[in-house]
Scaffold this motif. Structure first.
Motif, PDB file in Angstrom:
ATOM      1  N   VAL A 182       0.839  -1.210   0.000  1.00 50.52           N
ATOM      2  CA  VAL A 182       0.000   0.000   0.000  1.00 50.52           C
ATOM      3  C   VAL A 182       0.866   1.250   0.000  1.00 50.52           C
ATOM      4  O   VAL A 182       0.616   2.209  -0.747  1.00 50.52           O
ATOM      5  CB  VAL A 182      -0.950  -0.007   1.223  1.00 50.52           C
ATOM      6  N   GLY A 183       1.896   1.263   0.820  1.00 52.77           N
ATOM      7  CA  GLY A 183       2.783   2.422   0.856  1.00 52.77           C
ATOM      8  C   GLY A 183       3.508   2.630  -0.458  1.00 52.77           C
ATOM      9  O   GLY A 183       3.705   3.777  -0.894  1.00 52.77           O
ATOM     10  N   LYS A 186       1.038   4.160  -2.820  1.00 53.98           N
ATOM     11  CA  LYS A 186       0.816   5.580  -2.506  1.00 53.98           C
ATOM     12  C   LYS A 186       1.925   6.460  -3.080  1.00 53.98           C
ATOM     13  O   LYS A 186       1.677   7.615  -3.446  1.00 53.98           O
ATOM     14  CB  LYS A 186       0.736   5.771  -0.991  1.00 53.98           C
ATOM     15  N   LEU A 189       0.856   7.288  -6.427  1.00 52.30           N
ATOM     16  CA  LEU A 189      -0.376   8.077  -6.510  1.00 52.30           C
ATOM     17  C   LEU A 189      -0.204   9.523  -6.035  1.00 52.30           C
ATOM     18  O   LEU A 189      -0.781  10.445  -6.616  1.00 52.30           O
ATOM     19  CB  LEU A 189      -1.479   7.400  -5.684  1.00 52.30           C
ATOM     20  N   PHE A 190       0.597   9.735  -4.994  1.00 59.49           N
ATOM     21  CA  PHE A 190       0.626  11.047  -4.339  1.00 59.49           C
ATOM     22  C   PHE A 190       1.968  11.765  -4.421  1.00 59.49           C
ATOM     23  O   PHE A 190       2.134  12.851  -3.872  1.00 59.49           O
ATOM     24  CB  PHE A 190       0.225  10.899  -2.866  1.00 59.49           C
ATOM     25  N   LYS A 195      -2.341  14.749  -3.663  1.00 60.58           N
ATOM     26  CA  LYS A 195      -3.500  13.923  -4.014  1.00 60.58           C
ATOM     27  C   LYS A 195      -4.360  14.492  -5.130  1.00 60.58           C
ATOM     28  O   LYS A 195      -5.207  13.779  -5.679  1.00 60.58           O
ATOM     29  CB  LYS A 195      -4.364  13.705  -2.771  1.00 60.58           C
ATOM     30  N   VAL A 198      -3.183  13.000  -9.223  1.00 63.47           N
ATOM     31  CA  VAL A 198      -2.855  11.569  -9.256  1.00 63.47           C
ATOM     32  C   VAL A 198      -2.380  11.102 -10.634  1.00 63.47           C
ATOM     33  O   VAL A 198      -1.348  10.422 -10.738  1.00 63.47           O
ATOM     34  CB  VAL A 198      -4.051  10.730  -8.778  1.00 63.47           C
TER      35      VAL A 198
END
Length: 292
Positions: A182-183, A186, A189-190, A195, A198
């Protein structure tokens, strides 16, 4: 092509250079001796694998012999050199990782540096020496009429890319291990614009990640390829002359040019190995951080 054939064709600079830039390749086109495409999994560059393996074995033997004769009270000779090298590499790792050093990074960085440095230093051997030996073996042992051989593994694009992709695989592995799936997602994505951007973040981060193995491989390959080419041009200073007066005139120029370029190359070859090692440490250091 044998060593004798190479010498006979040395009056033609283009053929001489093309001969020395052609690999001993299995699975390549029998006419051009080149892979059918940029990515050809049927092509096997025998000379690259052979020289890289010989260098690795030589380094392993040296390390084994020094390890058997370690004397912590009175170090001397090669032990002093290796201890200085280990301390130097460990300091580079500590500068990037700080107090949280992964125990694998130091040995990995030392292996990368010594292996790349040793492969680079093959470029200092006279340009026709190793191909001449390989040509004689190919003709008299394997019965081949034409043998091509490039002695410097890092002057072939495959070797630097293989090393770079290995480092890149470790970067991805430690990103997933430290940040978690997940990290790591991210990060795409960020980063770097937050945010609200994206799609832009995904493109920018992908480019940044792909640039890591590309920068590692192309920098090393470009410098070694250029160095190899310069040594060939220096060799042509004499090989393109057939009369004794012209040979006697240009031979001192060739010797002095080769010596000057070799001295300069000591810096370049060492610097390229150092840069490859440092970038490997930096990329792995970035993978070990919780943020990006």
């Amino acid at each position: 092509m044998s060593a004798a054939e190479s010498t006979q064709q040395s009056a033609n600079p283009v053929e001489y250079i093309q001969h020395h830039l052609t690999d001993w390749c299995f699975g390549c086109d029998p006419t051009t001796h080149k892979p059918s495409s940029l990515i050809d999994f049927h092509a096997f560059f025998f000379d690259v694998w052979l020289m890289a393996a010989l260098v690795a074995v030589a380094l392993g033997v040296i390390a084994w012999r020094v390890g058997r004769r370690l004397d912590p009270d009175a170090p001397s000779g090669m032990q002093n050199v290796l201890e200085m090298l280990v301390e130097f590499v460990n300091q580079q790792v500590k500068d990037v990782f700080g107090s949280r050093v992964n125990p694998i990074i130091g040995p990995l960085a030392l292996t990368v540096f010594t292996w790349v440095l040793a492969m680079n230093f093959i470029d200092l051997i006279p340009v026709d020496f190793i191909p001449g030996i390989a040509g004689w073996i190919g003709v008299h042992v394997f019965g081949q009429q034409h043998v091509f051989f490039r002695a410097v593994p890092t002057a072939n694009l495959g070797a630097p890319f293989g090393l770079a992709l290995t480092v890149f695989a470790l970067v991805i592995y430690y990103n997933l291990k430290v940040k978690g799936p997940v990290g790591y997602l991210k990060m795409f994505l960020f980063h770097p614009f937050g945010k609200y951007f994206v799609p832009v973040n995904i493109v920018m981060t992908l480019i940044e990640e792909i640039a890591k193995p590309l920068s590692l491989a192309l920098r090393l390959f470009g410098n070694l390829f250029a160095s190899e080419l310069v040594f060939m041009l220096i060799a042509l200073l004499v090989f393109t002359h057939t009369t004794l007066p012209s040979v006697l005139l240009w031979f001192p120029v060739q010797v002095l040019s080769g010596l000057a370029w070799s001295i300069f190359e000591l810096l370049i070859l060492s610097l390229q190995a150092f840069i490859f090692m440092v970038l490997t440490i930096v990329y792995l250091g970035m993978a070990h951080t919780d943020d990006h």
